[in-house]
Structures are given as C-alpha cells and as structure tokens.
Design a protein around this motif. Structure first.
Motif, PDB file in Angstrom:
ATOM      1  N   MET A   1     -51.830  78.533 -34.793  1.00 28.92           N
ATOM      2  CA  MET A   1     -51.101  79.223 -33.746  1.00 28.92           C
ATOM      3  C   MET A   1     -51.158  80.717 -34.016  1.00 28.92           C
ATOM      4  SD  MET A   1     -47.258  78.425 -32.602  1.00 28.92           S
ATOM      5  CE  MET A   1     -46.109  79.736 -32.395  1.00 28.92           C
ATOM      6  N   THR A   2     -51.669  81.482 -33.052  1.00 26.97           N
ATOM      7  CA  THR A   2     -51.769  82.928 -33.193  1.00 26.97           C
ATOM      8  C   THR A   2     -50.588  83.586 -32.499  1.00 26.97           C
ATOM      9  OG1 THR A   2     -54.151  82.712 -33.106  1.00 26.97           O
ATOM     10  CG2 THR A   2     -53.245  84.910 -32.777  1.00 26.97           C
ATOM     11  N   LEU A   3     -49.918  84.481 -33.202  1.00 26.25           N
ATOM     12  CA  LEU A   3     -48.784  85.195 -32.627  1.00 26.25           C
ATOM     13  C   LEU A   3     -49.140  86.656 -32.425  1.00 26.25           C
ATOM     14  CD1 LEU A   3     -45.821  83.793 -34.743  1.00 26.25           C
ATOM     15  CD2 LEU A   3     -46.418  83.230 -32.404  1.00 26.25           C
ATOM     16  N   LEU A   4     -48.601  87.218 -31.362  1.00 25.14           N
ATOM     17  CA  LEU A   4     -48.752  88.654 -31.166  1.00 25.14           C
ATOM     18  C   LEU A   4     -47.824  89.370 -32.129  1.00 25.14           C
ATOM     19  CD1 LEU A   4     -48.688  88.694 -27.270  1.00 25.14           C
ATOM     20  CD2 LEU A   4     -50.689  88.867 -28.750  1.00 25.14           C
ATOM     21  N   PRO A   5     -48.205  90.571 -32.584  1.00 23.77           N
ATOM     22  CA  PRO A   5     -47.327  91.295 -33.520  1.00 23.77           C
ATOM     23  C   PRO A   5     -45.940  91.492 -32.924  1.00 23.77           C
ATOM     24  CG  PRO A   5     -49.450  92.402 -33.272  1.00 23.77           C
ATOM     25  CD  PRO A   5     -49.417  91.301 -32.278  1.00 23.77           C
ATOM     26  N   GLY A   6     -44.929  91.130 -33.678  1.00 21.29           N
ATOM     27  CA  GLY A   6     -43.552  91.317 -33.242  1.00 21.29           C
ATOM     28  C   GLY A   6     -43.069  90.260 -32.265  1.00 21.29           C
ATOM     29  N   ALA A   7     -43.900  89.276 -31.935  1.00 26.06           N
ATOM     30  CA  ALA A   7     -43.504  88.247 -30.972  1.00 26.06           C
ATOM     31  C   ALA A   7     -42.606  87.219 -31.639  1.00 26.06           C
ATOM     32  CB  ALA A   7     -44.740  87.560 -30.404  1.00 26.06           C
ATOM     33  N   PRO A   8     -41.594  86.742 -30.932  1.00 25.07           N
ATOM     34  CA  PRO A   8     -40.751  85.687 -31.500  1.00 25.07           C
ATOM     35  C   PRO A   8     -41.554  84.396 -31.605  1.00 25.07           C
ATOM     36  CG  PRO A   8     -40.133  86.163 -29.233  1.00 25.07           C
ATOM     37  CD  PRO A   8     -41.171  87.167 -29.616  1.00 25.07           C
ATOM     38  N   LEU A   9     -41.133  83.499 -32.481  1.00 23.36           N
ATOM     39  CA  LEU A   9     -41.840  82.235 -32.676  1.00 23.36           C
ATOM     40  C   LEU A   9     -41.617  81.274 -31.513  1.00 23.36           C
ATOM     41  CD1 LEU A   9     -41.151  81.611 -36.455  1.00 23.36           C
ATOM     42  CD2 LEU A   9     -43.273  82.399 -35.395  1.00 23.36           C
ATOM     43  N   ARG A  10     -40.419  81.257 -30.965  1.00 21.57           N
ATOM     44  CA  ARG A  10     -40.079  80.319 -29.892  1.00 21.57           C
ATOM     45  C   ARG A  10     -39.424  81.060 -28.736  1.00 21.57           C
ATOM     46  NH1 ARG A  10     -38.197  78.280 -34.497  1.00 21.57           N
ATOM     47  NH2 ARG A  10     -39.303  76.511 -35.370  1.00 21.57           N
ATOM     48  N   VAL A  11     -39.510  80.440 -27.532  1.00 21.01           N
ATOM     49  CA  VAL A  11     -38.848  81.025 -26.370  1.00 21.01           C
ATOM     50  C   VAL A  11     -37.351  81.118 -26.608  1.00 21.01           C
ATOM     51  CG1 VAL A  11     -38.331  80.661 -23.927  1.00 21.01           C
ATOM     52  CG2 VAL A  11     -40.628  80.255 -24.774  1.00 21.01           C
ATOM     53  N   SER A  12     -36.785  80.098 -27.274  1.00 24.66           N
ATOM     54  CA  SER A  12     -35.340  80.111 -27.529  1.00 24.66           C
ATOM     55  C   SER A  12     -34.949  81.313 -28.392  1.00 24.66           C
ATOM     56  CB  SER A  12     -34.899  78.817 -28.196  1.00 24.66           C
ATOM     57  OG  SER A  12     -35.587  78.635 -29.418  1.00 24.66           O
ATOM     58  N   GLU A  13     -35.826  81.728 -29.325  1.00 25.66           N
ATOM     59  CA  GLU A  13     -35.545  82.903 -30.141  1.00 25.66           C
ATOM     60  C   GLU A  13     -35.572  84.158 -29.275  1.00 25.66           C
ATOM     61  OE1 GLU A  13     -38.257  83.093 -33.390  1.00 25.66           O
ATOM     62  OE2 GLU A  13     -37.677  81.130 -34.158  1.00 25.66           O
ATOM     63  N   ALA A  14     -36.496  84.219 -28.324  1.00 23.75           N
ATOM     64  CA  ALA A  14     -36.584  85.390 -27.456  1.00 23.75           C
ATOM     65  C   ALA A  14     -35.331  85.491 -26.597  1.00 23.75           C
ATOM     66  CB  ALA A  14     -37.820  85.301 -26.566  1.00 23.75           C
ATOM     67  N   ARG A  15     -34.840  84.358 -26.110  1.00 28.82           N
ATOM     68  CA  ARG A  15     -33.638  84.353 -25.286  1.00 28.82           C
ATOM     69  C   ARG A  15     -32.432  84.778 -26.100  1.00 28.82           C
ATOM     70  NH1 ARG A  15     -33.900  78.729 -22.877  1.00 28.82           N
ATOM     71  NH2 ARG A  15     -35.971  79.037 -22.084  1.00 28.82           N
ATOM     72  N   ALA A  16     -32.379  84.320 -27.325  1.00 28.38           N
ATOM     73  CA  ALA A  16     -31.228  84.596 -28.165  1.00 28.38           C
ATOM     74  C   ALA A  16     -31.076  86.088 -28.440  1.00 28.38           C
ATOM     75  CB  ALA A  16     -31.345  83.826 -29.475  1.00 28.38           C
ATOM     76  N   GLU A  17     -32.154  86.815 -28.494  1.00 28.90           N
ATOM     77  CA  GLU A  17     -32.099  88.239 -28.786  1.00 28.90           C
ATOM     78  C   GLU A  17     -32.206  89.046 -27.494  1.00 28.90           C
ATOM     79  OE1 GLU A  17     -34.826  87.511 -32.704  1.00 28.90           O
ATOM     80  OE2 GLU A  17     -34.969  89.421 -31.662  1.00 28.90           O
ATOM     81  N   ASN A  18     -31.064  89.458 -26.954  1.00 28.00           N
ATOM     82  CA  ASN A  18     -31.020  90.328 -25.769  1.00 28.00           C
ATOM     83  C   ASN A  18     -31.715  89.726 -24.551  1.00 28.00           C
ATOM     84  OD1 ASN A  18     -29.735  92.289 -27.347  1.00 28.00           O
ATOM     85  ND2 ASN A  18     -31.717  92.986 -28.112  1.00 28.00           N
ATOM     86  N   GLY A  19     -31.476  88.494 -24.266  1.00 26.99           N
ATOM     87  CA  GLY A  19     -32.115  87.877 -23.108  1.00 26.99           C
ATOM     88  C   GLY A  19     -33.602  87.740 -23.326  1.00 26.99           C
ATOM     89  N   ASN A  22     -37.182  90.802 -25.877  1.00 23.53           N
ATOM     90  CA  ASN A  22     -38.157  90.792 -26.955  1.00 23.53           C
ATOM     91  C   ASN A  22     -39.354  89.875 -26.705  1.00 23.53           C
ATOM     92  OD1 ASN A  22     -36.748  92.638 -28.530  1.00 23.53           O
ATOM     93  ND2 ASN A  22     -35.391  91.032 -29.276  1.00 23.53           N
ATOM     94  N   MET A  23     -39.444  89.344 -25.518  1.00 22.53           N
ATOM     95  CA  MET A  23     -40.556  88.460 -25.202  1.00 22.53           C
ATOM     96  C   MET A  23     -41.813  89.294 -24.952  1.00 22.53           C
ATOM     97  SD  MET A  23     -40.722  85.411 -22.496  1.00 22.53           S
ATOM     98  CE  MET A  23     -39.626  84.540 -23.565  1.00 22.53           C
ATOM     99  N   PRO A  24     -42.958  88.849 -25.437  1.00 23.23           N
ATOM    100  CA  PRO A  24     -44.198  89.583 -25.178  1.00 23.23           C
ATOM    101  C   PRO A  24     -44.429  89.725 -23.671  1.00 23.23           C
ATOM    102  CG  PRO A  24     -44.573  87.825 -26.764  1.00 23.23           C
ATOM    103  CD  PRO A  24     -43.173  87.666 -26.250  1.00 23.23           C
ATOM    104  N   GLU A  25     -45.015  90.830 -23.279  1.00 28.29           N
ATOM    105  CA  GLU A  25     -45.207  91.123 -21.852  1.00 28.29           C
ATOM    106  C   GLU A  25     -45.984  90.019 -21.131  1.00 28.29           C
ATOM    107  OE1 GLU A  25     -47.052  94.578 -18.973  1.00 28.29           O
ATOM    108  OE2 GLU A  25     -46.831  94.979 -21.116  1.00 28.29           O
ATOM    109  N   MET A  26     -47.009  89.479 -21.782  1.00 26.78           N
ATOM    110  CA  MET A  26     -47.824  88.440 -21.165  1.00 26.78           C
ATOM    111  C   MET A  26     -46.966  87.200 -20.858  1.00 26.78           C
ATOM    112  SD  MET A  26     -51.224  86.561 -22.663  1.00 26.78           S
ATOM    113  CE  MET A  26     -50.373  85.916 -24.087  1.00 26.78           C
ATOM    114  N   VAL A  27     -46.125  86.800 -21.788  1.00 29.11           N
ATOM    115  CA  VAL A  27     -45.260  85.638 -21.601  1.00 29.11           C
ATOM    116  C   VAL A  27     -44.229  85.937 -20.513  1.00 29.11           C
ATOM    117  CG1 VAL A  27     -43.573  84.117 -22.717  1.00 29.11           C
ATOM    118  CG2 VAL A  27     -45.626  84.856 -23.947  1.00 29.11           C
ATOM    119  N   ARG A  28     -43.693  87.149 -20.503  1.00 31.24           N
ATOM    120  CA  ARG A  28     -42.719  87.550 -19.493  1.00 31.24           C
ATOM    121  C   ARG A  28     -43.347  87.514 -18.095  1.00 31.24           C
ATOM    122  NH1 ARG A  28     -40.093  91.351 -22.133  1.00 31.24           N
ATOM    123  NH2 ARG A  28     -41.777  92.842 -21.872  1.00 31.24           N
TER     124      ARG A  28
END
Length: 116
Positions: A1-19, A22-28
């Motif tokens: 699994m390749t992660l973008l620099p600074g990207a959270p590991l899971r969507v739930s982690e991205a939600r947990a931090e300021n909505g 912190n989600m990568p732009e492509m995923v957003r």
C-alpha cells in the motif's frame, strides 16, 4: 500500500482530525464527486404520484417522483423540441415505442394468480 506523504492511513483517521481537512486532495475530490451520487430506480407508485418520492432530487427524484413535470418542462410540441433534441431525434432514440400495443388479456401472459 502506497501512501502520499502526510496522508492519514484510514478515512476514519482523516475524519477524526478536523473533519476532512487532512485528507489528500485526490481522495477529497473523489469524495466530493460521490457526494450527490444516486441510482435512479423508478417505482410505479412514485411515477404515478400516489406516494411521495422519499429520495426527491431536482428535477426528478430517484424513485421517479415528478418525472412528468420534468418532461412537461422539456417538451415544446409547437417548436417540435424536447429539450435540445428535435422530436424526430427523440423518436428515433425511442424506436421501441412503436412496438407497444394495448391488447385484450390473455391467459398466456397473465399470472395464474390473477382472475380473468
């Protein structure tokens, strides 16, 4: 699994931090494009206006609610137009309509549960 620099590991982690901040732009972008996604699945009662379309969208609900109003708004018989299409173009797309017929009931095509 390749992660973008600074990207959270899971969507739930991205939600947990300021909505979704912190989600990568492509995923957003993917999330935003799917936000209004729906599957059109018309039902006879909603098409007939017998029941409310519980998934009403503009101009037509996902269950087919207000389809007749949307068609009325697009149909301009005096100009021979349906939206941007000429009526002849539309009828070419709907060539199967010519095969529809009203015929007397037949035991061959009616369920045995129905009385004739």
């Amino acid at each position: 699994m390749t992660l973008l620099p600074g990207a959270p590991l899971r969507v739930s982690e991205a939600r947990a931090e300021n909505g979704w901040v912190n989600m990568p732009e492509m995923v957003r972008d993917v999330k935003d494009s799917l936000y209004n996604y729906g599957i059109f699945a018309p039902t006879t009662p909603a098409l007939r206006g017998i029941v409310s379309d519980l998934m009403q969208r503009e101009p037509v609900g996902l269950a087919g609610g207000q389809l007749a109003l949307a068609v009325r708004d697009l149909l301009k018989p005096r100009k021979k137009k349906f939206g941007t299409l000429d009526l002849d173009e539309l009828l070419t797309l709907l060539d199967w309509v010519e095969q529809i017929a009203v015929v007397p009931p037949s035991r061959e095509i009616v369920s045995p549960a129905c009385r004739l």
